[in-house]
Motif scaffolding. Sequence first.
Motif, PDB file in Angstrom:
ATOM      1  N   MET A  62       0.820  -1.211   0.000  1.00  7.82           N
ATOM      2  CA  MET A  62       0.000   0.000   0.000  1.00  7.82           C
ATOM      3  C   MET A  62       0.853   1.261   0.000  1.00  7.82           C
ATOM      4  SD  MET A  62      -2.928  -1.103   2.783  1.00  7.82           S
ATOM      5  CE  MET A  62      -3.694   0.521   2.776  1.00  7.82           C
ATOM      6  N   TYR A  63       2.013   1.198   0.680  1.00  4.21           N
ATOM      7  CA  TYR A  63       2.867   2.381   0.837  1.00  4.21           C
ATOM      8  C   TYR A  63       4.306   2.025   0.454  1.00  4.21           C
ATOM      9  CZ  TYR A  63      -1.189   3.880   3.537  1.00  4.21           C
ATOM     10  OH  TYR A  63      -2.461   4.202   3.937  1.00  4.21           O
ATOM     11  N   PRO A  64       4.584   1.908  -0.830  1.00  8.87           N
ATOM     12  CA  PRO A  64       5.921   1.484  -1.273  1.00  8.87           C
ATOM     13  C   PRO A  64       7.026   2.471  -0.927  1.00  8.87           C
ATOM     14  CG  PRO A  64       4.580   2.204  -3.131  1.00  8.87           C
ATOM     15  CD  PRO A  64       3.663   2.126  -1.966  1.00  8.87           C
ATOM     16  N   GLY A  65       6.675   3.693  -0.563  1.00  4.68           N
ATOM     17  CA  GLY A  65       7.690   4.675  -0.201  1.00  4.68           C
ATOM     18  C   GLY A  65       8.175   4.559   1.230  1.00  4.68           C
ATOM     19  N   VAL A  66       7.623   3.610   2.003  1.00  6.57           N
ATOM     20  CA  VAL A  66       7.991   3.448   3.409  1.00  6.57           C
ATOM     21  C   VAL A  66       8.815   2.174   3.589  1.00  6.57           C
ATOM     22  CG1 VAL A  66       7.152   3.144   5.766  1.00  6.57           C
ATOM     23  CG2 VAL A  66       5.939   4.673   4.195  1.00  6.57           C
ATOM     24  N   THR A  67       9.923   2.294   4.283  1.00  2.00           N
ATOM     25  CA  THR A  67      10.700   1.136   4.725  1.00  2.00           C
ATOM     26  C   THR A  67      10.364   0.881   6.189  1.00  2.00           C
ATOM     27  OG1 THR A  67      12.527   1.593   3.205  1.00  2.00           O
ATOM     28  CG2 THR A  67      13.013   0.213   5.125  1.00  2.00           C
ATOM     29  N   VAL A  68       9.855  -0.306   6.488  1.00  2.00           N
ATOM     30  CA  VAL A  68       9.477  -0.653   7.856  1.00  2.00           C
ATOM     31  C   VAL A  68      10.666  -1.301   8.552  1.00  2.00           C
ATOM     32  CG1 VAL A  68       7.929  -1.989   9.325  1.00  2.00           C
ATOM     33  CG2 VAL A  68       7.064  -0.952   7.212  1.00  2.00           C
ATOM     34  N   ASP A  69      11.120  -0.674   9.632  1.00  2.00           N
ATOM     35  CA  ASP A  69      12.180  -1.214  10.478  1.00  2.00           C
ATOM     36  C   ASP A  69      11.512  -1.732  11.745  1.00  2.00           C
ATOM     37  OD1 ASP A  69      14.329  -1.762  12.087  1.00  2.00           O
ATOM     38  OD2 ASP A  69      15.233   0.236  11.981  1.00  2.00           O
ATOM     39  N   LEU A  70      11.252  -3.049  11.775  1.00  2.00           N
ATOM     40  CA  LEU A  70      10.503  -3.662  12.878  1.00  2.00           C
ATOM     41  C   LEU A  70      11.471  -4.182  13.928  1.00  2.00           C
ATOM     42  CD1 LEU A  70       7.821  -4.669  14.092  1.00  2.00           C
ATOM     43  CD2 LEU A  70       8.067  -6.738  12.696  1.00  2.00           C
ATOM     44  N   GLY A  71      11.387  -3.632  15.126  1.00  2.00           N
ATOM     45  CA  GLY A  71      12.224  -4.087  16.237  1.00  2.00           C
ATOM     46  C   GLY A  71      11.394  -4.846  17.238  1.00  2.00           C
ATOM     47  N   LEU A  72      11.759  -6.094  17.501  1.00  2.00           N
ATOM     48  CA  LEU A  72      10.996  -6.943  18.413  1.00  2.00           C
ATOM     49  C   LEU A  72      11.750  -7.077  19.733  1.00  2.00           C
ATOM     50  CD1 LEU A  72       9.889  -9.706  15.892  1.00  2.00           C
ATOM     51  CD2 LEU A  72       8.623  -7.678  16.629  1.00  2.00           C
ATOM     52  N   ASN A  73      11.076  -6.702  20.803  1.00  2.00           N
ATOM     53  CA  ASN A  73      11.714  -6.723  22.111  1.00  2.00           C
ATOM     54  C   ASN A  73      10.647  -6.764  23.191  1.00  2.00           C
ATOM     55  OD1 ASN A  73      13.410  -6.184  24.416  1.00  2.00           O
ATOM     56  ND2 ASN A  73      14.868  -5.252  22.995  1.00  2.00           N
ATOM     57  N   ASP A  74      10.832  -7.622  24.184  1.00  2.00           N
ATOM     58  CA  ASP A  74       9.845  -7.722  25.244  1.00  2.00           C
ATOM     59  C   ASP A  74      10.074  -6.725  26.379  1.00  2.00           C
ATOM     60  OD1 ASP A  74       8.293  -9.660  24.095  1.00  2.00           O
ATOM     61  OD2 ASP A  74       9.312 -11.338  25.053  1.00  2.00           O
ATOM     62  N   ARG A  75      11.226  -6.081  26.419  1.00  2.00           N
ATOM     63  CA  ARG A  75      11.452  -5.089  27.465  1.00  2.00           C
ATOM     64  C   ARG A  75      10.708  -3.797  27.130  1.00  2.00           C
ATOM     65  NH1 ARG A  75      14.666  -0.993  25.865  1.00  2.00           N
ATOM     66  NH2 ARG A  75      16.026  -1.330  24.066  1.00  2.00           N
ATOM     67  N   TYR A  76      10.597  -2.928  28.139  1.00  2.00           N
ATOM     68  CA  TYR A  76       9.972  -1.622  27.923  1.00  2.00           C
ATOM     69  C   TYR A  76      10.881  -0.782  27.036  1.00  2.00           C
ATOM     70  CZ  TYR A  76       8.107   3.028  28.820  1.00  2.00           C
ATOM     71  OH  TYR A  76       7.585   4.288  28.681  1.00  2.00           O
ATOM     72  N   VAL A  77      10.330  -0.238  25.965  1.00  4.21           N
ATOM     73  CA  VAL A  77      11.097   0.566  25.014  1.00  4.21           C
ATOM     74  C   VAL A  77      10.711   2.026  25.186  1.00  4.21           C
ATOM     75  CG1 VAL A  77      11.455   1.066  22.574  1.00  4.21           C
ATOM     76  CG2 VAL A  77      11.371  -1.296  23.351  1.00  4.21           C
ATOM     77  N   ASP A  78      11.716   2.880  25.382  1.00  3.20           N
ATOM     78  CA  ASP A  78      11.479   4.319  25.482  1.00  3.20           C
ATOM     79  C   ASP A  78      11.527   4.912  24.080  1.00  3.20           C
ATOM     80  OD1 ASP A  78      11.888   7.185  25.775  1.00  3.20           O
ATOM     81  OD2 ASP A  78      12.265   6.784  27.895  1.00  3.20           O
ATOM     82  N   LEU A  79      10.369   5.256  23.543  1.00  2.73           N
ATOM     83  CA  LEU A  79      10.296   5.726  22.162  1.00  2.73           C
ATOM     84  C   LEU A  79      11.162   6.953  21.933  1.00  2.73           C
ATOM     85  CD1 LEU A  79       7.637   3.961  22.308  1.00  2.73           C
ATOM     86  CD2 LEU A  79       6.719   5.527  20.619  1.00  2.73           C
ATOM     87  N   ILE A  80      11.056   7.921  22.823  1.00  2.00           N
ATOM     88  CA  ILE A  80      11.713   9.200  22.606  1.00  2.00           C
ATOM     89  C   ILE A  80      13.218   9.068  22.744  1.00  2.00           C
ATOM     90  CG2 ILE A  80      11.923  11.558  23.464  1.00  2.00           C
ATOM     91  CD1 ILE A  80       8.957  11.371  24.281  1.00  2.00           C
ATOM     92  N   ASP A  81      13.679   8.426  23.805  1.00  2.00           N
ATOM     93  CA  ASP A  81      15.119   8.304  24.023  1.00  2.00           C
ATOM     94  C   ASP A  81      15.782   7.379  23.016  1.00  2.00           C
ATOM     95  OD1 ASP A  81      14.926  10.024  26.133  1.00  2.00           O
ATOM     96  OD2 ASP A  81      15.075   8.496  27.698  1.00  2.00           O
ATOM     97  N   GLU A  82      15.059   6.353  22.561  1.00  2.00           N
ATOM     98  CA  GLU A  82      15.658   5.368  21.669  1.00  2.00           C
ATOM     99  C   GLU A  82      15.342   5.616  20.194  1.00  2.00           C
ATOM    100  OE1 GLU A  82      15.258   1.304  23.002  1.00  2.00           O
ATOM    101  OE2 GLU A  82      14.894   1.976  25.055  1.00  2.00           O
ATOM    102  N   GLY A  83      14.570   6.639  19.908  1.00  2.00           N
ATOM    103  CA  GLY A  83      14.361   7.034  18.523  1.00  2.00           C
ATOM    104  C   GLY A  83      13.384   6.186  17.727  1.00  2.00           C
ATOM    105  N   TRP A  84      12.413   5.579  18.397  1.00  2.00           N
ATOM    106  CA  TRP A  84      11.386   4.826  17.673  1.00  2.00           C
ATOM    107  C   TRP A  84      10.272   5.781  17.233  1.00  2.00           C
ATOM    108  CZ3 TRP A  84      12.426  -0.010  16.306  1.00  2.00           C
ATOM    109  CH2 TRP A  84      13.375  -0.717  17.049  1.00  2.00           C
TER     110      TRP A  84
END
Length: 304
Positions: A118-140
């Motif tokens: 649907m969106y060929p201009g987007v590259t999806v970088d999928l990170g799988l992790n069960d720990r709590y991820v800080d979006l802002i500090d880790e750049g997600w």
Amino acid sequence: MLDRLTGMQVFVRTAQQGSLSAAARQLKMSPAMATKHVDALEERLGIKLFHRTTRKLSLNESGRQYLEFCLRILPDIEETEAAVSSQRIDVVGTLRLSAPISFGVRYIAPLVPEFSAMYPGVTVDLGLNDRYVDLIDEGWDMTVRIGRLADSRLIARRLAPTKMVVAATPAYLDAHGRPRRVGDLLDHNCLSYSLSDATGAREWIFGTRNQLRVPIRGNFIANNGDALVAAALNGQGILYGPDFLIADHVAAGRLELLPLDQPAYDMAGIFAVYPPDRRPPAKVRAMVDFLADAFAGVPAWQVD
């Protein structure tokens, strides 16, 4: 404090037109504001950039050098801003998406090909992790979170329901008995998830308001839900986890649900979460909407 970039733009137009009022008209601001920008620029640089007379402005030597500098860097700055700004409109760029391992493997990764089509201009970088991820500090750019949300800085959209269930193999239950009350769990080998207070190694939480802490014991603790499912399937003990982990095993008869006398921990749901932004990038809006559509209705993992 006046904007430095605007000051540079006012300076360039003034130098090219030989007039602050002409520069102001082109930039759609008042002559007084244009004058303030140039004055602030000169004060910041600590030098005068123009020869001023009552009739006209002309660049001095410092002004000519600064004009060359501005003409080199302003196009790059404007091009960069345009590219970044376009990502708020166009669905393009790299989307850094974080998700828990078990849910991500089962229900996010299989959807990525459809999203990419649907969106060929987007590259999806999928990170799988069960720990709590800080979006802002880790750049997600965004994450999928399961359970109650605590971080009020973030924006969340509920994607789907999920609920906690208690289950074990029929063979284990035939050998050790079927618990009927939450207090009976103390007589069983309970498989614990170390990353959750609700299903920890010493107590499990139940109750209509998540208020009932039930003591448990067991000989296996893991920080991943699939590891606990594997142990349960091998008859090691009783599992307390989200329904999406075990729905297929329940349907196939490999695991048996255990209705107890108290409601299971209320997980609130599955959420798409992203940093606060009045206008989030189009790639984030597209993925959030896509996942909401994909998980609409009765979830595939619902168990009775």
